[in-house]
Design an enzyme around this catalytic site. Structure first.
Site, PDB file in Angstrom:
ATOM      1  N   GLY A 142       0.826  -1.195   0.000  1.00 54.62           N
ATOM      2  CA  GLY A 142       0.000   0.000   0.000  1.00 54.62           C
ATOM      3  C   GLY A 142       0.867   1.255   0.000  1.00 54.62           C
ATOM      4  O   GLY A 142       2.056   1.218   0.313  1.00 54.62           O
ATOM      5  N   CYS A 143       0.255   2.384  -0.334  1.00 49.91           N
ATOM      6  CA  CYS A 143       1.012   3.635  -0.444  1.00 49.91           C
ATOM      7  C   CYS A 143       1.544   4.108   0.906  1.00 49.91           C
ATOM      8  O   CYS A 143       2.735   4.394   1.060  1.00 49.91           O
ATOM      9  CB  CYS A 143       0.160   4.707  -1.114  1.00 49.91           C
ATOM     10  SG  CYS A 143      -1.468   4.967  -0.369  1.00 49.91           S
ATOM     11  N   TYR A 144       0.671   4.178   1.913  1.00 51.88           N
ATOM     12  CA  TYR A 144       1.133   4.602   3.243  1.00 51.88           C
ATOM     13  C   TYR A 144       2.152   3.628   3.827  1.00 51.88           C
ATOM     14  O   TYR A 144       3.196   4.054   4.349  1.00 51.88           O
ATOM     15  CB  TYR A 144      -0.053   4.740   4.194  1.00 51.88           C
ATOM     16  CG  TYR A 144      -0.912   5.970   4.007  1.00 51.88           C
ATOM     17  CD1 TYR A 144      -0.363   7.252   4.028  1.00 51.88           C
ATOM     18  CD2 TYR A 144      -2.294   5.862   3.855  1.00 51.88           C
ATOM     19  CE1 TYR A 144      -1.153   8.389   3.892  1.00 51.88           C
ATOM     20  CE2 TYR A 144      -3.097   6.984   3.727  1.00 51.88           C
ATOM     21  CZ  TYR A 144      -2.524   8.245   3.743  1.00 51.88           C
ATOM     22  OH  TYR A 144      -3.313   9.365   3.610  1.00 51.88           O
TER      23      TYR A 144
END
Length: 337
Positions: A142-144
């Protein structure tokens, strides 16, 4: 290489098309969406591949070498099974293969393909590159979690972090996807700045803690994301306590040593701090390490949520799987002005 993008009409799918259309080793690009056949976005016209995005029902007619799944969680897993059976190597950008089964079921519901979980390799390229090279299925992070893990793992793997890590992160609106939502309307986002998923409610939290604790047991994360009125980019400010006193100079040496041969990770010199426009449109991560007078460490990190946080890292993983230089097709600089 022949490559398929499945879920080509979302923001991540569009970024994959942009990157793959410029990739020197991609000869054929097949595009699919969940709906009916649609026209390609106008900024892709004239790139030399088929001008329509095909419905997913036609996927069985094509035999790509690699397939990128840019579908919602719960859907990617179903298509991954068939593709892997057919010998296609898969990079999944949903959450379907990032977490252990019991954790996934708690946060996302029943898993669509639990039999593939042991096959999947977590695609944090800088940490799992050897496993990625031989994998059939990649769980793209995921991005975070990408931003968070790149920022804290150099200290975690040396057992230098104790207690609770506070992760304060801000993201542009493309991180929420392209579906029509009231809270994403221009009138709701423009000139506004707000937190969401407060109190451990964001689905990226278990991903952060799961992989953090592979390197250092017993650490806990307080994660608060915020929505910023910009299109793309993530900026994280992470606060952590050390197990022993380490000078700022030594901390920087740890990060420089860890990432010295990682072309997309840039450790900023003293006096410089990350900013989102410096990574806009790239696969880069900018990291700065600082200490406050009380001894807490403050790590700041910037990535493009559609780049290193999604499509860019996915292409980097494809490069590793294909035996290419991991920077192939990804050497662009940030769109700073």
């Amino acid at each position: 290489m022949k490559v398929a993008v499945i879920g080509a009409t979302g923001y991540t799918g569009a970024e994959l098309i942009r990157l793959l259309s410029m990739h020197p080793k991609v000869s054929d690009l097949f595009l699919f969406s969940r709906g009916e056949e649609v026209e390609l976005e106008k900024h892709f016209l004239g790139l030399g591949f088929a001008g329509k995005v095909k419905p997913l029902e036609e996927l069985t007619k094509f035999s790509p070498d690699f397939a990128f799944l840019a579908l919602p969680h719960g859907e990617s897993g179903r298509y991954a099974q068939d593709l892997i059976r057919r010998g296609v190597r898969v990079i999944d950008l949903s959450a379907d293969f990032r977490l252990p089964l019991e954790v996934y079921d708690k946060w996302y519901g029943p898993h669509p393909a639990p039999g593939l979980l042991e096959t999947a390799v977590y695609g944090l390229s800088e940490y799992f590159s050897e496993k990625i090279k031989t994998a059939r299925l990649i769980a793209n992070p995921g991005c975070y979690p990408t931003a968070f893990l790149l920022a804290v793992l150099p200290l975690a793997e040396k057992a230098l972090i104790q207690g609770v890590i506070i992760s304060d992160m801000k993201s542009g609106v493309t991180g929420a996807g392209r579906a029509a939502k009231r809270e994403m309307l221009f009138g709701e986002v423009a000139e506004n700045f707000r937190p969401y998923g407060v109190g451990g409610k964001h689905r990226h939290l278990p991903e952060m803690e799961n992989f953090l604790n592979m390197f250092a047991k017993g650490l806990r994360v307080i994660f608060t994301p915020h929505l910023v009125p910009m299109k793309r980019g993530i900026l994280g400010t992470i606060y952590l306590s050390l197990t022993t006193d380490v000078s700022l100079e030594e901390l920087r040496k740890i990060y420089l040593a860890k990432y010295q041969d990682k072309p997309f990770i840039k450790i900023l010199p003293d006096g410089q701090l990350p900013e989102t426009r410096a990574v806009y449109g790239t696969n880069n991560a900018l990291i700065a390490v600082n200490k406050e007078p009380g001894g807490m460490v403050i790590v700041t990190v910037a990535i493009d949520n559609l780049g290193k946080g999604a499509a860019g890292q996915a292409v980097q993983n494809m490069n590793l799987m294909a035996g290419l230089d991991e920077t192939c097709g990804l050497k662009n600089t940030g769109i700073y002005f």
